[in-house]
Design a protein around this motif. Structure first.
Motif, PDB file in Angstrom:
ATOM      1  N   ARG A  51      -2.581  -2.662   7.491  1.00  9.83           N
ATOM      2  CA  ARG A  51      -1.201  -3.111   7.684  1.00  9.83           C
ATOM      3  C   ARG A  51      -0.277  -2.128   6.961  1.00  9.83           C
ATOM      4  N   PRO A  52       0.668  -1.480   7.672  1.00  9.22           N
ATOM      5  CA  PRO A  52       1.666  -0.679   6.962  1.00  9.22           C
ATOM      6  C   PRO A  52       2.668  -1.620   6.301  1.00  9.22           C
ATOM      7  N   VAL A  53       2.945  -1.380   5.025  1.00 11.43           N
ATOM      8  CA  VAL A  53       3.904  -2.207   4.296  1.00 11.43           C
ATOM      9  C   VAL A  53       4.879  -1.296   3.556  1.00 11.43           C
ATOM     10  N   ARG A  54       6.040  -1.844   3.238  1.00 16.20           N
ATOM     11  CA  ARG A  54       7.024  -1.113   2.432  1.00 16.20           C
ATOM     12  C   ARG A  54       6.870  -1.563   0.988  1.00 16.20           C
ATOM     13  N   ALA A  55       6.344  -0.664   0.169  1.00 16.18           N
ATOM     14  CA  ALA A  55       6.087  -0.985  -1.236  1.00 16.18           C
ATOM     15  C   ALA A  55       7.172  -0.368  -2.118  1.00 16.18           C
ATOM     16  N   LEU A  56       7.508  -1.077  -3.184  1.00 19.97           N
ATOM     17  CA  LEU A  56       8.522  -0.593  -4.128  1.00 19.97           C
ATOM     18  C   LEU A  56       7.863   0.255  -5.213  1.00 19.97           C
ATOM     19  N   PRO A  57       8.422   1.433  -5.506  1.00 20.14           N
ATOM     20  CA  PRO A  57       7.889   2.220  -6.616  1.00 20.14           C
ATOM     21  C   PRO A  57       8.009   1.423  -7.912  1.00 20.14           C
ATOM     22  N   ALA A  58       6.971   1.457  -8.740  1.00 21.13           N
ATOM     23  CA  ALA A  58       6.996   0.755 -10.033  1.00 21.13           C
ATOM     24  C   ALA A  58       7.033   1.820 -11.127  1.00 21.13           C
ATOM     25  N   THR A  59       5.931   2.028 -11.818  1.00 18.26           N
ATOM     26  CA  THR A  59       5.895   3.035 -12.880  1.00 18.26           C
ATOM     27  C   THR A  59       4.714   3.969 -12.693  1.00 18.26           C
ATOM     28  N   SER A  60       4.898   5.204 -13.091  1.00 15.96           N
ATOM     29  CA  SER A  60       3.813   6.195 -13.128  1.00 15.96           C
ATOM     30  C   SER A  60       2.918   6.188 -11.894  1.00 15.96           C
ATOM     31  N   GLY A  61       3.498   6.320 -10.726  1.00 14.68           N
ATOM     32  CA  GLY A  61       2.711   6.418  -9.509  1.00 14.68           C
ATOM     33  C   GLY A  61       2.117   5.119  -9.011  1.00 14.68           C
ATOM     34  N   THR A  62       2.630   3.994  -9.500  1.00 12.84           N
ATOM     35  CA  THR A  62       2.169   2.698  -8.994  1.00 12.84           C
ATOM     36  C   THR A  62       3.245   2.100  -8.097  1.00 12.84           C
ATOM     37  N   ARG A  64       4.549  -1.685  -6.007  1.00  8.22           N
ATOM     38  CA  ARG A  64       4.430  -3.138  -5.873  1.00  8.22           C
ATOM     39  C   ARG A  64       4.462  -3.506  -4.394  1.00  8.22           C
ATOM     40  N   LEU A  65       3.411  -4.229  -3.971  1.00  5.09           N
ATOM     41  CA  LEU A  65       3.343  -4.682  -2.586  1.00  5.09           C
ATOM     42  C   LEU A  65       4.371  -5.776  -2.343  1.00  5.09           C
ATOM     43  N   PRO A  66       4.752  -6.000  -1.085  1.00  5.47           N
ATOM     44  CA  PRO A  66       5.667  -7.104  -0.776  1.00  5.47           C
ATOM     45  C   PRO A  66       5.101  -8.438  -1.270  1.00  5.47           C
ATOM     46  N   ASP A  67       5.983  -9.399  -1.490  1.00  5.85           N
ATOM     47  CA  ASP A  67       5.586 -10.690  -2.054  1.00  5.85           C
ATOM     48  C   ASP A  67       4.807 -11.586  -1.104  1.00  5.85           C
ATOM     49  N   SER A  68       4.801 -11.272   0.185  1.00  3.12           N
ATOM     50  CA  SER A  68       4.057 -12.131   1.117  1.00  3.12           C
ATOM     51  C   SER A  68       3.448 -11.285   2.228  1.00  3.12           C
ATOM     52  N   ALA A  69       2.351 -11.802   2.767  1.00  5.64           N
ATOM     53  CA  ALA A  69       1.675 -11.181   3.915  1.00  5.64           C
ATOM     54  C   ALA A  69       1.977 -12.015   5.153  1.00  5.64           C
ATOM     55  N   PRO A  70       1.923 -11.404   6.335  1.00  3.61           N
ATOM     56  CA  PRO A  70       2.113 -12.192   7.561  1.00  3.61           C
ATOM     57  C   PRO A  70       1.079 -13.321   7.638  1.00  3.61           C
ATOM     58  N   THR A  74      -5.187 -11.575   5.381  1.00  7.29           N
ATOM     59  CA  THR A  74      -5.640 -11.498   3.992  1.00  7.29           C
ATOM     60  C   THR A  74      -5.727 -10.027   3.633  1.00  7.29           C
ATOM     61  N   TRP A  75      -4.937  -9.623   2.662  1.00  2.90           N
ATOM     62  CA  TRP A  75      -4.924  -8.229   2.239  1.00  2.90           C
ATOM     63  C   TRP A  75      -5.982  -7.999   1.172  1.00  2.90           C
ATOM     64  N   ARG A  76      -6.526  -6.791   1.154  1.00  3.77           N
ATOM     65  CA  ARG A  76      -7.504  -6.423   0.118  1.00  3.77           C
ATOM     66  C   ARG A  76      -6.865  -6.534  -1.267  1.00  3.77           C
ATOM     67  N   GLY A  80       2.380  -8.852  -3.684  1.00  6.52           N
ATOM     68  CA  GLY A  80       3.057  -8.818  -4.979  1.00  6.52           C
ATOM     69  C   GLY A  80       2.319  -8.038  -6.058  1.00  6.52           C
ATOM     70  N   SER A  81       1.098  -7.575  -5.778  1.00  5.47           N
ATOM     71  CA  SER A  81       0.333  -6.878  -6.817  1.00  5.47           C
ATOM     72  C   SER A  81       0.735  -5.413  -6.927  1.00  5.47           C
ATOM     73  N   LEU A  82       0.418  -4.829  -8.087  1.00  4.44           N
ATOM     74  CA  LEU A  82       0.620  -3.401  -8.310  1.00  4.44           C
ATOM     75  C   LEU A  82      -0.603  -2.658  -7.783  1.00  4.44           C
ATOM     76  N   VAL A  83      -0.366  -1.560  -7.084  1.00  3.63           N
ATOM     77  CA  VAL A  83      -1.460  -0.753  -6.553  1.00  3.63           C
ATOM     78  C   VAL A  83      -1.195   0.718  -6.829  1.00  3.63           C
ATOM     79  N   GLY A  84      -2.257   1.497  -6.789  1.00  5.24           N
ATOM     80  CA  GLY A  84      -2.138   2.946  -6.783  1.00  5.24           C
ATOM     81  C   GLY A  84      -2.182   3.400  -5.331  1.00  5.24           C
TER      82      GLY A  84
END
Length: 104
Positions: A51-62, A64-70, A74-76, A80-84
């Protein structure tokens, strides 16, 4: 012979040499709203699905995923979690793919 690529001044690129071949990856640019499109793997699918999503830049190359999934997805990595990110390939396009953060 590789195709010519026009890049804006100051653009960052990653050059990879593999098997005697040089490839250049131009990272995707941020969206107008400051988010970055990254791909999140979907779970509970019979075939690999993303799923392509628009994630917000957080800190140091991390990011934040959107707060909800369609509904029904079920996303891996939970909404709302922080990802690399890592470089992945979708068809012929190089894209950013969400990865789990490592504990310090």
């Amino acid at each position: 012979m590789p195709a010519d690529v026009d890049l804006p001044v100051g653009a960052r690129v990653l050059v990879i040499a593999r098997d005697g071949e040089t490839m250049m990856f131009v990272p995707p640019q941020p969206n107008a709203d400051g988010t970055l499109t990254i791909y999140v793997e979907l779970e509970d699918e019979r075939a690999a699905a993303w799923r392509p999503v628009r994630a917000l830049p957080a800190t140091s190359g991390t990011f934040r995923l959107p707060d909800s999934a369609p509904d029904g997805e079920t996303w891996r990595h939970p909404p709302g979690s922080l990802v690399g990110i890592r470089i992945g390939q979708m068809g012929i396009d190089a894209v950013f793919v969400a990865t789990a953060l490592r504990d310090p």
